[in-house]
Write a protein that holds these residues in place. Structure first.
Motif, PDB file in Angstrom:
ATOM      1  N   SER A  15      24.335   3.918 -13.404  1.00 38.83           N
ATOM      2  CA  SER A  15      24.938   2.758 -14.059  1.00 38.83           C
ATOM      3  C   SER A  15      23.973   1.583 -14.197  1.00 38.83           C
ATOM      4  O   SER A  15      24.277   0.627 -14.899  1.00 38.83           O
ATOM      5  CB  SER A  15      26.180   2.295 -13.276  1.00 38.83           C
ATOM      6  N   ARG A  16      22.822   1.634 -13.567  1.00 38.85           N
ATOM      7  CA  ARG A  16      21.920   0.484 -13.578  1.00 38.85           C
ATOM      8  C   ARG A  16      21.028   0.496 -14.819  1.00 38.85           C
ATOM      9  O   ARG A  16      21.062   1.430 -15.632  1.00 38.85           O
ATOM     10  CB  ARG A  16      21.054   0.456 -12.323  1.00 38.85           C
ATOM     11  N   ASN A  17      20.229  -0.535 -14.966  1.00 32.63           N
ATOM     12  CA  ASN A  17      19.328  -0.668 -16.110  1.00 32.63           C
ATOM     13  C   ASN A  17      18.038   0.098 -15.843  1.00 32.63           C
ATOM     14  O   ASN A  17      17.188  -0.341 -15.065  1.00 32.63           O
ATOM     15  CB  ASN A  17      19.022  -2.146 -16.355  1.00 32.63           C
ATOM     16  N   TYR A  18      17.884   1.258 -16.493  1.00 31.62           N
ATOM     17  CA  TYR A  18      16.679   2.058 -16.325  1.00 31.62           C
ATOM     18  C   TYR A  18      15.652   1.794 -17.427  1.00 31.62           C
ATOM     19  O   TYR A  18      14.540   2.297 -17.356  1.00 31.62           O
ATOM     20  CB  TYR A  18      17.034   3.548 -16.300  1.00 31.62           C
ATOM     21  N   LEU A  19      16.027   0.989 -18.398  1.00 30.81           N
ATOM     22  CA  LEU A  19      15.090   0.688 -19.478  1.00 30.81           C
ATOM     23  C   LEU A  19      13.895  -0.103 -18.957  1.00 30.81           C
ATOM     24  O   LEU A  19      12.772   0.068 -19.434  1.00 30.81           O
ATOM     25  CB  LEU A  19      15.799  -0.087 -20.589  1.00 30.81           C
ATOM     26  N   LYS A  20      14.123  -0.954 -17.958  1.00 31.74           N
ATOM     27  CA  LYS A  20      13.022  -1.764 -17.437  1.00 31.74           C
ATOM     28  C   LYS A  20      12.031  -0.930 -16.630  1.00 31.74           C
ATOM     29  O   LYS A  20      10.950  -1.424 -16.294  1.00 31.74           O
ATOM     30  CB  LYS A  20      13.559  -2.906 -16.580  1.00 31.74           C
ATOM     31  N   PHE A  21      12.388   0.309 -16.321  1.00 37.14           N
ATOM     32  CA  PHE A  21      11.464   1.213 -15.626  1.00 37.14           C
ATOM     33  C   PHE A  21      10.915   2.297 -16.564  1.00 37.14           C
ATOM     34  O   PHE A  21      10.243   3.212 -16.109  1.00 37.14           O
ATOM     35  CB  PHE A  21      12.159   1.883 -14.437  1.00 37.14           C
ATOM     36  N   TYR A  22      11.233   2.165 -17.843  1.00 38.70           N
ATOM     37  CA  TYR A  22      10.847   3.183 -18.820  1.00 38.70           C
ATOM     38  C   TYR A  22       9.637   2.704 -19.621  1.00 38.70           C
ATOM     39  O   TYR A  22       9.593   1.556 -20.068  1.00 38.70           O
ATOM     40  CB  TYR A  22      12.025   3.466 -19.755  1.00 38.70           C
ATOM     41  N   ASP A  23       8.662   3.596 -19.808  1.00 41.24           N
ATOM     42  CA  ASP A  23       7.456   3.261 -20.557  1.00 41.24           C
ATOM     43  C   ASP A  23       7.726   3.386 -22.056  1.00 41.24           C
ATOM     44  O   ASP A  23       7.447   4.411 -22.678  1.00 41.24           O
ATOM     45  CB  ASP A  23       6.295   4.182 -20.158  1.00 41.24           C
ATOM     46  N   GLU A  24       8.254   2.330 -22.652  1.00 42.94           N
ATOM     47  CA  GLU A  24       8.561   2.361 -24.081  1.00 42.94           C
ATOM     48  C   GLU A  24       7.306   2.473 -24.936  1.00 42.94           C
ATOM     49  O   GLU A  24       7.299   3.113 -25.980  1.00 42.94           O
ATOM     50  CB  GLU A  24       9.338   1.106 -24.471  1.00 42.94           C
ATOM     51  N   LYS A  25       6.246   1.851 -24.493  1.00 44.89           N
ATOM     52  CA  LYS A  25       5.033   1.817 -25.321  1.00 44.89           C
ATOM     53  C   LYS A  25       4.414   3.196 -25.505  1.00 44.89           C
ATOM     54  O   LYS A  25       3.663   3.420 -26.456  1.00 44.89           O
ATOM     55  CB  LYS A  25       4.004   0.873 -24.694  1.00 44.89           C
ATOM     56  N   THR A  26       4.735   4.142 -24.608  1.00 46.91           N
ATOM     57  CA  THR A  26       4.160   5.487 -24.719  1.00 46.91           C
ATOM     58  C   THR A  26       5.173   6.515 -25.179  1.00 46.91           C
ATOM     59  O   THR A  26       4.869   7.705 -25.221  1.00 46.91           O
ATOM     60  CB  THR A  26       3.591   5.940 -23.364  1.00 46.91           C
ATOM     61  N   SER A  27       6.382   6.077 -25.532  1.00 42.53           N
ATOM     62  CA  SER A  27       7.448   7.015 -25.857  1.00 42.53           C
ATOM     63  C   SER A  27       7.058   7.972 -26.984  1.00 42.53           C
ATOM     64  O   SER A  27       7.223   9.176 -26.863  1.00 42.53           O
ATOM     65  CB  SER A  27       8.713   6.253 -26.241  1.00 42.53           C
TER      66      SER A  27
END
Length: 301
Positions: A267-279
């Protein structure tokens, strides 16, 4: 479909195939550390957990040009720093003729984490020795976070044994004995967030690194989380969800379905731990940006 070869680490290579919008892992090339033999294994997906020695992950095309050489310098991983700790396995023997209240055994079943130290239960068993009942607990206690050390000093283990671990569990009480079975240095690595980082550079690949000292206590939930992220990444690659919907689900921990798991425990925010720049960096940089740049230079001539 375009096939290119990518180096994942010093001993592992994967092949990606894509049409320019995204890419997928099709094979893994790996090296036996003992024999040095190189083997190739076909895969439908790839899930990896990198230790602290894995500090660089780059995209290497099969046929390099001056443009691809420039782009592939980008590291897909955040900066990692060593945070080595000490791991010990301890056997605790409880004399049930002395400690009769079963409620007093509950603290040995708790997973406790505080500061840079924690312990957890591995197994327990009731035994009978010459008609006398005992309860045996196998426990793991860990202390660490030595920055930026690759190896733990022995006095750190002695400090845990002489103060924190026995005091918390009151191991010096009558009817309790304990013995250290093994002691080892456990390599860890952390990023600036001091929390795990998740990356998904291909449609069927997910990776985690910078785990720090979470270790065995979060091994199962981490695996479930990676499975959930990999499914969402696949939906994104297939065009079934948009970039914004993917970001929204990661931000809210809203995973509609997790393979081999019932329900959604997150339920928590996992986007802040996700490497968007390398997706989608491998496909976008090599198949799109590089091609556009090349066409622009050709027109300029």
């Amino acid at each position: 479909s375009v096939g290119t070869k990518r180096q994942l680490s010093s001993g592992i290579n994967a092949e990606y195939g894509g049409n320019g919008a995204d890419c997928e892992v099709t094979r893994v090339r790996w090296v036996d550390p003992v024999s040095g033999k190189i083997s190739t294994t076909a895969v439908r997906s790839l899930t990896t957990s990198f230790g602290p020695s894995m500090t660089t992950l780059t995209v290497n095309p099969r046929r390099e040009s001056r443009f691809s050489k420039m782009f592939r310098r980008s590291n897909l991983l955040d900066t990692i720093m060593y945070a080595t700790g000490t791991t010990m396995i301890v056997l605790v023997k409880i004399d049930r003729t002395v400690i009769k209240d079963p409620l007093l055994l509950r603290k040995f079943r708790d997973d406790l984490a505080y500061s840079k130290k924690h312990y957890l239960l591995l197994a327990e068993r009731e035994v009978d020795v010459d008609g006398r009942p005992f309860h045996i607990f196998a426990m793991q206690t860990v202390g660490g976070g030595l920055f930026p050390c690759r190896h733990a000093a022995p006095e750190y283990a002695l400090n845990i044994l002489s103060s924190i671990f026995p005091q918390t569990l009151q191991l010096d009480s009558p009817g309790i004995e304990y013995e250290v079975v093994s002691v080892r240095s456990c390599a860890r690595g952390v990023t600036a967030q001091n929390f795990l980082r998740i990356g998904a550079p291909a449609s069927n690949m997910v990776m985690v690194y910078g785990l720090g000292g979470t270790g065995m206590g979060t091994m199962v939930p981490n695996a479930v989380l990676l499975s959930a992220v990999k499914r969402q990444r696949g939906l994104l690659a297939e065009g079934k969800i948009s970039e914004e919907e993917f970001r929204s689900r990661m931000r809210e921990g809203r995973f509609d379905k997790i393979p081999c798991w019932q329900g959604n425990p997150f339920s928590r925010n996992y986007l802040k731990f996700y490497d968007e720049k390398t997706s989608r960096m491998p496909a976008k940089v090599l198949f799109q940006r590089g091609n556009r740049l090349l066409r622009f230079l050709r027109r300029a001539r």
